[in-house]
Scaffold this motif. Structure first.
Motif, PDB file in Angstrom:
ATOM      1  N   CYS A  87       0.602   7.377   3.365  1.00 41.32           N
ATOM      2  CA  CYS A  87      -0.254   7.995   4.381  1.00 41.32           C
ATOM      3  C   CYS A  87      -1.544   7.196   4.546  1.00 41.32           C
ATOM      4  O   CYS A  87      -2.504   7.667   5.158  1.00 41.32           O
ATOM      5  N   THR A  88      -1.566   5.985   3.997  1.00 43.80           N
ATOM      6  CA  THR A  88      -2.720   5.101   4.139  1.00 43.80           C
ATOM      7  C   THR A  88      -2.250   3.739   4.629  1.00 43.80           C
ATOM      8  O   THR A  88      -1.310   3.176   4.079  1.00 43.80           O
ATOM      9  N   ALA A 141      -6.966   3.219   6.859  1.00 37.09           N
ATOM     10  CA  ALA A 141      -6.891   4.366   7.766  1.00 37.09           C
ATOM     11  C   ALA A 141      -5.845   5.307   7.216  1.00 37.09           C
ATOM     12  O   ALA A 141      -4.942   4.899   6.468  1.00 37.09           O
ATOM     13  N   HIS A 142      -5.961   6.572   7.551  1.00 37.58           N
ATOM     14  CA  HIS A 142      -5.011   7.566   7.072  1.00 37.58           C
ATOM     15  C   HIS A 142      -4.143   8.055   8.225  1.00 37.58           C
ATOM     16  O   HIS A 142      -4.613   8.196   9.350  1.00 37.58           O
ATOM     17  N   ILE A 143      -2.886   8.326   7.920  1.00 36.52           N
ATOM     18  CA  ILE A 143      -1.937   8.779   8.933  1.00 36.52           C
ATOM     19  C   ILE A 143      -1.102   9.922   8.354  1.00 36.52           C
ATOM     20  O   ILE A 143      -0.993  10.085   7.139  1.00 36.52           O
ATOM     21  N   MET A 197       0.819  -1.202   0.000  1.00 34.40           N
ATOM     22  CA  MET A 197       0.000   0.000   0.000  1.00 34.40           C
ATOM     23  C   MET A 197       0.861   1.264   0.000  1.00 34.40           C
ATOM     24  O   MET A 197       0.475   2.300  -0.541  1.00 34.40           O
ATOM     25  N   ALA A 198       2.032   1.198   0.603  1.00 34.64           N
ATOM     26  CA  ALA A 198       2.896   2.378   0.694  1.00 34.64           C
ATOM     27  C   ALA A 198       3.296   2.903  -0.674  1.00 34.64           C
ATOM     28  O   ALA A 198       3.605   4.088  -0.816  1.00 34.64           O
ATOM     29  N   VAL A 199       3.314   2.047  -1.697  1.00 37.36           N
ATOM     30  CA  VAL A 199       3.634   2.510  -3.051  1.00 37.36           C
ATOM     31  C   VAL A 199       2.517   3.435  -3.545  1.00 37.36           C
ATOM     32  O   VAL A 199       2.779   4.471  -4.163  1.00 37.36           O
TER      33      VAL A 199
END
Length: 349
Positions: free
Chosen positions: A110-111, A127-129, A104-106
């Motif tokens: 921030c998710t 979730a968002h960060i 997901m980081a690709v």
């Protein structure tokens, strides 16, 4: 802390969706501080707060509270790029989504993405960060619906979720219709997470485009991109995992190690090689999330303390004094009402 960002492909898809809705994407991007031309470059990344600002502007300009809550739009414009190719060449959703917890980081670091087993199937949640301003509900709903429509496209099946949950309250302005159209059911609002539940049989169903050779190739491409973004560092993986589970209570180092499929000793050794401690990563992650949660006045201080894994509000108070030099209530006021703070300082002077 390194700013959290999303890929050019993902943000370009959002701007294309907004243009399809008749909105002036170029104007909105300029006002949000996003270089629209740079989104054509694959290496471009966009700051998390700029993306939220883009959504705020688009909703205000369109007057559509349910902007983006349309399966036809998410199916066409939800651009997950090389990660999508990897999922499409994998054997089934279950295996692909197990990899997506890292990949997901690709798309966006921030998710966070989570896949949790349930007696009825699997919860798929996001979730968002890393934000310092409230994240618009439309942004969250668009991302969650993109995941659901992606499931349908990958399996070439008309899937039906067993349940859908959203953290936001039900919006009075839109009613139930957009959600029924989007998910085939009315979500439960005001819940602890943004997620939907799929039957295990749906996640284990064969993906028609599965190709072992292409899957191996695309997996390598995704891993290369993770390396390029620094997402393969153990410290980065620890922070992401902590952010994913912190709301359940303060995670122990050995528990995080197990979730990363490492022994506690191996985790300690790798973190030492990166000149960082687990406690420091836990504190940094809490600080990052505190900035985000305190910028959302819908969350009570008690809720913020719980989400940060603190036993009580006094721990949150002490931590905020250390991080920001202010107690949580004053920090929130400073972030949400900077003009009032400035006036108060002028009057005091």
């Amino acid at each position: 802390m390194t700013p959290r960002t999303s890929s050019a492909a993902w943000v370009r898809g959002i701007t294309d969706m907004m243009a399809a809705e008749g909105l002036p994407a170029a104007e909105l991007c300029a006002e949000a501080g996003i270089d629209l031309a740079a989104l054509q470059l694959p290496q471009t990344r966009v700051d998390v707060d700029k993306i939220s600002r883009l959504w705020e502007l688009a909703v205000a300009r369109s007057g559509k509270v349910a902007l983006g809550l349309c399966p036809q739009l998410t199916a066409r414009y939800g651009n997950v790029d090389v990660v999508g190719y990897a999922l499409a060449s994998g054997p089934n959703l279950l295996v692909g989504f197990q990899h997506l917890t890292r990949h997901m980081a690709v798309i966006s670091d921030c998710t966070t993405f989570a896949l949790d087993h349930d007696a009825r199937g699997y919860w798929i949640s996001i979730a968002h960060i890393g934000a310092t301003r409230p994240i618009p509900r439309q942004r969250v709903e668009y991302a969650l619906l993109t995941l659901f429509t992606l499931c349908c496209w990958l399996t070439r099946r008309e899937l039906r979720p067993l349940a859908v949950e959203l953290t936001t309250p039900q919006p009075a302005a839109t009613g139930e219709a957009p959600y029924h159209v989007a998910f085939g059911m009315l979500p439960r609002f005001g819940q602890a997470a943004n997620r939907f539940l799929l039957a295990e049989a749906d996640l284990r169903a064969d993906i028609p485009t599965h190709n072992p050779s292409l899957w191996a190739l695309h997996e390598r491409l995704v891993e290369t991109e993770l390396d390029h973004l620094g997402q393969s560092l153990t410290s980065t993986r620890v922070r992401t995992e902590v952010a994913r589970i912190l709301h359940r209570g303060e995670p122990r180092r050995e528990d995080v190690a197990a979730r990363l499929h490492l022994t506690d000793r191996t985790l300690q050794r790798r973190l030492q090689a990166e000149s960082v401690s687990y406690q420091q990563l836990l504190d940094d992650t809490r600080c990052e999330l505190a900035r985000q949660y305190l910028s959302d006045e819908r969350r009570s201080l008690a809720e913020v303390a719980d989400l940060l894994g603190f036993a009580d509000q006094s721990n949150l108070f002490r931590a905020c004094k250390r991080w920001f030099g202010l107690p949580p209530g004053q920090y929130r006021a400073q972030v949400l009402y900077p003009e009032a703070e400035g006036q108060g300082s002028t009057q005091a002077a």
